[in-house]
Write a protein that holds these residues in place. Structure first.
Motif, PDB file in Angstrom:
ATOM      1  N   ALA A  50       0.830  -1.211   0.000  1.00 49.45           N
ATOM      2  CA  ALA A  50       0.000   0.000   0.000  1.00 49.45           C
ATOM      3  C   ALA A  50       0.863   1.260   0.000  1.00 49.45           C
ATOM      4  O   ALA A  50       0.562   2.230  -0.706  1.00 49.45           O
ATOM      5  CB  ALA A  50      -0.930  -0.001   1.211  1.00 49.45           C
ATOM      6  N   VAL A  51       1.936   1.254   0.782  1.00 51.31           N
ATOM      7  CA  VAL A  51       2.850   2.397   0.803  1.00 51.31           C
ATOM      8  C   VAL A  51       3.446   2.610  -0.585  1.00 51.31           C
ATOM      9  O   VAL A  51       3.478   3.731  -1.102  1.00 51.31           O
ATOM     10  CB  VAL A  51       3.966   2.196   1.853  1.00 51.31           C
ATOM     11  N   GLN A  52       3.880   1.533  -1.206  1.00 56.89           N
ATOM     12  CA  GLN A  52       4.459   1.639  -2.546  1.00 56.89           C
ATOM     13  C   GLN A  52       3.427   2.162  -3.543  1.00 56.89           C
ATOM     14  O   GLN A  52       3.732   3.016  -4.372  1.00 56.89           O
ATOM     15  CB  GLN A  52       5.004   0.271  -2.999  1.00 56.89           C
ATOM     16  N   ALA A  53       2.210   1.652  -3.471  1.00 55.30           N
ATOM     17  CA  ALA A  53       1.157   2.104  -4.379  1.00 55.30           C
ATOM     18  C   ALA A  53       0.861   3.583  -4.169  1.00 55.30           C
ATOM     19  O   ALA A  53       0.685   4.340  -5.136  1.00 55.30           O
ATOM     20  CB  ALA A  53      -0.103   1.271  -4.185  1.00 55.30           C
ATOM     21  N   ALA A  54       0.802   4.030  -2.911  1.00 53.75           N
ATOM     22  CA  ALA A  54       0.534   5.434  -2.621  1.00 53.75           C
ATOM     23  C   ALA A  54       1.646   6.327  -3.160  1.00 53.75           C
ATOM     24  O   ALA A  54       1.382   7.401  -3.721  1.00 53.75           O
ATOM     25  CB  ALA A  54       0.373   5.647  -1.114  1.00 53.75           C
TER      26      ALA A  54
END
Length: 167
Positions: A50-54
């Protein structure tokens, strides 16, 4: 001339979502894993995704997180199944294919850890990942014949390490 402005990391916006979604993601994974430590590991992998996607500009939501958790769980099951299926060892009978007899996965991992990196890579690609020799060669940057020779040497080294130095 204006001063350069720092842009906030979009991953910080996930903190509120994290607090709201953590029980749902963990609650999804725990009954399916049956193992708290594994559910926690997969939950952390989900939030790292999720951090990477954000950071890449993606929209992250609780349903998206559950979908990622599902994929992480499936990947975990596949790895576990490959380990169960793929770890094989030479039987005492020299006419038997060395990889036809199942061995204890923990012992096989310990033996693999003793091997050189190129032997361990070749055996993992061929027997754990189930790749044909041609693909093993591609991944290792070798010709098919060189990969076959490497696999032969790697199987011999595995046998030797498994048998405590005896051939």
């Amino acid at each position: 001339m204006s001063e350069p402005r720092a842009h906030p990391d979009p991953a910080f916006a996930l903190l509120e979502l994290y607090e709201a979604a953590l029980p749902q993601v963990y609650g999804y994974l725990l009954p399916r894993c049956g193992d708290r430590a594994q559910a926690e590991e997969l939950t952390s992998e989900t939030f790292l995704a999720a951090v990477q996607a954000a950071r890449n500009g993606g929209q992250v939501s609780t349903p998206w997180l559950i979908g990622i958790a599902r994929h992480k769980l499936i990947d975990h099951w596949r790895r576990r199944e490959r380990e169960r299926r793929g770890l094989r060892l030479l039987h005492e009978d020299p006419l038997t294919d060395p990889w036809d007899t199942e061995v204890d996965a923990l012992h096989a991992h310990a033996v693999l850890a003793q091997l050189s990196a190129h032997h361990r890579s070749a055996l993992t690609l061929r027997y754990l990942d189930g790749l044909p020799v041609a693909e093993v060669a591609t991944h290792l940057g070798r010709t098919v014949h060189a990969a076959e020779a490497l696999l032969t040497r790697a199987r011999t080294a595995f046998r030797r390490a498994h048998n405590g130095g005896r051939q």
